[in-house]
Write a protein that holds these residues in place. Sequence first.
Motif, PDB file in Angstrom:
ATOM      1  N   LEU A   8      34.825 -11.849  58.071  1.00 47.33           N
ATOM      2  CA  LEU A   8      35.783 -12.838  58.322  1.00 47.33           C
ATOM      3  C   LEU A   8      35.104 -13.979  58.828  1.00 47.33           C
ATOM      4  O   LEU A   8      35.208 -15.219  58.389  1.00 47.33           O
ATOM      5  CB  LEU A   8      36.922 -12.517  59.181  1.00 47.33           C
ATOM      6  CG  LEU A   8      38.016 -13.647  59.461  1.00 47.33           C
ATOM      7  CD1 LEU A   8      38.604 -14.035  58.224  1.00 47.33           C
ATOM      8  CD2 LEU A   8      38.947 -12.801  60.506  1.00 47.33           C
ATOM      9  N   ALA A   9      34.213 -13.985  59.915  1.00 47.85           N
ATOM     10  CA  ALA A   9      33.492 -14.876  60.451  1.00 47.85           C
ATOM     11  C   ALA A   9      32.504 -15.673  59.468  1.00 47.85           C
ATOM     12  O   ALA A   9      32.109 -16.851  59.294  1.00 47.85           O
ATOM     13  CB  ALA A   9      32.737 -14.589  61.730  1.00 47.85           C
ATOM     14  N   ALA A  10      31.811 -14.692  58.676  1.00 49.61           N
ATOM     15  CA  ALA A  10      31.110 -15.379  57.516  1.00 49.61           C
ATOM     16  C   ALA A  10      31.893 -16.018  56.641  1.00 49.61           C
ATOM     17  O   ALA A  10      31.383 -17.235  56.137  1.00 49.61           O
ATOM     18  CB  ALA A  10      30.196 -14.142  56.916  1.00 49.61           C
ATOM     19  N   MET A  11      32.776 -15.675  56.179  1.00 49.02           N
ATOM     20  CA  MET A  11      33.709 -16.339  55.269  1.00 49.02           C
ATOM     21  C   MET A  11      34.140 -17.808  55.852  1.00 49.02           C
ATOM     22  O   MET A  11      34.241 -18.728  55.175  1.00 49.02           O
ATOM     23  CB  MET A  11      34.696 -15.446  54.859  1.00 49.02           C
ATOM     24  CG  MET A  11      34.509 -14.602  54.080  1.00 49.02           C
ATOM     25  SD  MET A  11      35.944 -13.389  53.467  1.00 49.02           S
ATOM     26  CE  MET A  11      36.772 -14.555  52.253  1.00 49.02           C
ATOM     27  N   VAL A  12      34.395 -17.849  57.280  1.00 46.98           N
ATOM     28  CA  VAL A  12      34.797 -18.946  57.643  1.00 46.98           C
ATOM     29  C   VAL A  12      33.745 -19.905  57.890  1.00 46.98           C
ATOM     30  O   VAL A  12      33.891 -21.352  57.627  1.00 46.98           O
ATOM     31  CB  VAL A  12      35.459 -18.793  59.129  1.00 46.98           C
ATOM     32  CG1 VAL A  12      35.529 -20.094  59.892  1.00 46.98           C
ATOM     33  CG2 VAL A  12      36.868 -18.094  59.087  1.00 46.98           C
ATOM     34  N   VAL A  13      32.418 -19.582  58.151  1.00 39.57           N
ATOM     35  CA  VAL A  13      31.325 -20.204  58.081  1.00 39.57           C
ATOM     36  C   VAL A  13      31.120 -21.055  56.806  1.00 39.57           C
ATOM     37  O   VAL A  13      30.755 -21.981  56.682  1.00 39.57           O
ATOM     38  CB  VAL A  13      30.049 -19.549  58.525  1.00 39.57           C
ATOM     39  CG1 VAL A  13      28.623 -20.337  58.477  1.00 39.57           C
ATOM     40  CG2 VAL A  13      30.326 -19.237  60.286  1.00 39.57           C
ATOM     41  N   ILE A  14      31.022 -20.064  55.776  1.00 38.48           N
ATOM     42  CA  ILE A  14      30.807 -20.531  54.559  1.00 38.48           C
ATOM     43  C   ILE A  14      31.612 -21.486  54.003  1.00 38.48           C
ATOM     44  O   ILE A  14      31.571 -22.461  53.387  1.00 38.48           O
ATOM     45  CB  ILE A  14      30.784 -19.359  53.491  1.00 38.48           C
ATOM     46  CG1 ILE A  14      29.513 -18.360  53.694  1.00 38.48           C
ATOM     47  CG2 ILE A  14      30.770 -19.468  51.965  1.00 38.48           C
ATOM     48  CD1 ILE A  14      29.554 -16.951  52.827  1.00 38.48           C
ATOM     49  N   GLY A  15      33.104 -21.191  54.303  1.00 40.21           N
ATOM     50  CA  GLY A  15      34.061 -22.201  54.107  1.00 40.21           C
ATOM     51  C   GLY A  15      33.768 -23.777  54.579  1.00 40.21           C
ATOM     52  O   GLY A  15      34.267 -24.681  53.984  1.00 40.21           O
ATOM     53  N   ILE A  16      33.376 -23.740  56.147  1.00 44.28           N
ATOM     54  CA  ILE A  16      33.005 -25.011  56.497  1.00 44.28           C
ATOM     55  C   ILE A  16      31.893 -25.622  55.763  1.00 44.28           C
ATOM     56  O   ILE A  16      31.833 -26.840  55.674  1.00 44.28           O
ATOM     57  CB  ILE A  16      32.785 -24.609  57.850  1.00 44.28           C
ATOM     58  CG1 ILE A  16      34.145 -24.201  58.935  1.00 44.28           C
ATOM     59  CG2 ILE A  16      32.396 -25.869  58.791  1.00 44.28           C
ATOM     60  CD1 ILE A  16      34.106 -23.823  60.234  1.00 44.28           C
ATOM     61  N   ILE A  17      30.874 -24.825  55.581  1.00 49.72           N
ATOM     62  CA  ILE A  17      29.703 -25.355  55.077  1.00 49.72           C
ATOM     63  C   ILE A  17      30.083 -25.998  53.599  1.00 49.72           C
ATOM     64  O   ILE A  17      29.661 -27.150  53.161  1.00 49.72           O
ATOM     65  CB  ILE A  17      28.574 -24.042  54.617  1.00 49.72           C
ATOM     66  CG1 ILE A  17      28.096 -23.913  55.963  1.00 49.72           C
ATOM     67  CG2 ILE A  17      27.575 -24.826  53.819  1.00 49.72           C
ATOM     68  CD1 ILE A  17      27.207 -22.984  56.178  1.00 49.72           C
ATOM     69  N   LEU A  18      31.026 -25.451  52.728  1.00 46.44           N
ATOM     70  CA  LEU A  18      31.336 -25.796  51.516  1.00 46.44           C
ATOM     71  C   LEU A  18      32.227 -27.303  51.618  1.00 46.44           C
ATOM     72  O   LEU A  18      32.122 -28.229  50.918  1.00 46.44           O
ATOM     73  CB  LEU A  18      32.192 -24.752  50.616  1.00 46.44           C
ATOM     74  CG  LEU A  18      31.309 -23.604  50.225  1.00 46.44           C
ATOM     75  CD1 LEU A  18      32.215 -22.550  49.538  1.00 46.44           C
ATOM     76  CD2 LEU A  18      30.258 -24.220  49.168  1.00 46.44           C
ATOM     77  N   TYR A  19      33.159 -27.150  52.585  1.00 45.34           N
ATOM     78  CA  TYR A  19      34.124 -28.117  53.018  1.00 45.34           C
ATOM     79  C   TYR A  19      33.118 -29.587  53.242  1.00 45.34           C
ATOM     80  O   TYR A  19      33.246 -30.671  52.466  1.00 45.34           O
ATOM     81  CB  TYR A  19      34.981 -27.873  54.046  1.00 45.34           C
ATOM     82  CG  TYR A  19      35.637 -29.431  54.499  1.00 45.34           C
ATOM     83  CD1 TYR A  19      35.427 -30.111  55.478  1.00 45.34           C
ATOM     84  CD2 TYR A  19      36.734 -29.472  53.560  1.00 45.34           C
ATOM     85  CE1 TYR A  19      35.938 -31.199  55.905  1.00 45.34           C
ATOM     86  CE2 TYR A  19      37.453 -30.822  54.022  1.00 45.34           C
ATOM     87  CZ  TYR A  19      37.335 -31.627  55.045  1.00 45.34           C
ATOM     88  OH  TYR A  19      37.958 -32.667  55.413  1.00 45.34           O
ATOM     89  N   VAL A  20      31.979 -29.477  53.959  1.00 40.45           N
ATOM     90  CA  VAL A  20      31.213 -30.371  54.657  1.00 40.45           C
ATOM     91  C   VAL A  20      30.382 -30.937  53.417  1.00 40.45           C
ATOM     92  O   VAL A  20      30.315 -32.278  53.242  1.00 40.45           O
ATOM     93  CB  VAL A  20      30.308 -29.979  55.641  1.00 40.45           C
ATOM     94  CG1 VAL A  20      29.222 -31.168  55.802  1.00 40.45           C
ATOM     95  CG2 VAL A  20      31.172 -29.904  56.697  1.00 40.45           C
ATOM     96  N   VAL A  21      29.892 -30.136  52.459  1.00 35.25           N
ATOM     97  CA  VAL A  21      29.249 -30.362  51.138  1.00 35.25           C
ATOM     98  C   VAL A  21      30.108 -31.179  50.332  1.00 35.25           C
ATOM     99  O   VAL A  21      29.837 -32.276  49.590  1.00 35.25           O
ATOM    100  CB  VAL A  21      28.771 -29.188  50.587  1.00 35.25           C
ATOM    101  CG1 VAL A  21      28.104 -29.562  49.106  1.00 35.25           C
ATOM    102  CG2 VAL A  21      27.459 -28.550  51.303  1.00 35.25           C
ATOM    103  N   ASP A  22      31.264 -30.758  50.027  1.00 38.31           N
ATOM    104  CA  ASP A  22      32.417 -31.405  49.189  1.00 38.31           C
ATOM    105  C   ASP A  22      32.513 -32.873  49.864  1.00 38.31           C
ATOM    106  O   ASP A  22      32.620 -33.808  49.063  1.00 38.31           O
ATOM    107  CB  ASP A  22      33.668 -30.729  49.333  1.00 38.31           C
ATOM    108  CG  ASP A  22      34.625 -31.381  48.466  1.00 38.31           C
ATOM    109  OD1 ASP A  22      35.800 -31.604  48.825  1.00 38.31           O
ATOM    110  OD2 ASP A  22      34.423 -31.624  47.189  1.00 38.31           O
TER     111      ASP A  22
END
Length: 148
Positions: A8-22
């Motif tokens: 779950l923590a890994a998915m949240v971190v990946i989601g934040i990274i993808l949002y910032v890149v977007d």
Amino acid sequence: MGGALVILAAMVVIGIILYVVDVVYYRPKDKERSAVEAEKEISSEKQAAPAEEESAECCGMHQVCEKTNLSPHTGEIVYYDDEELDRYKGRDAEDYTVEEIEEFRDVLLTLLPQDVAGWSRSIQVRGITLPTEIRDELLMIVGDLRQS
């Protein structure tokens, strides 16, 4: 249970990274792309309008088409109580001050809806380049007139 929290923590971190890149990378490019597509659409409309007028068949709506077509048909100059704008002949769209842009806006907003396209043609024939902001407003107004 511990493994599920790590996932779950890994998915949240990946989601934040993808949002910032977007936000940083893709959204500015989409805005540029949509602006370029809008310019292409406007230029294709301008190119399609003369071809329609040259056709031998009459659609019976020439007066309506003429009111919303922004390309000059004749070299005739028609003034809409805007003779003072002639002093801007030959200037670039980005060279206007805020006060000069407001002068164009005042003229545009005081025009009757049926005079907007004629005013645009007159400005082009007179060799005046509209400020970018005013050109965008003019295109919006003409687009609204076409829809109604």
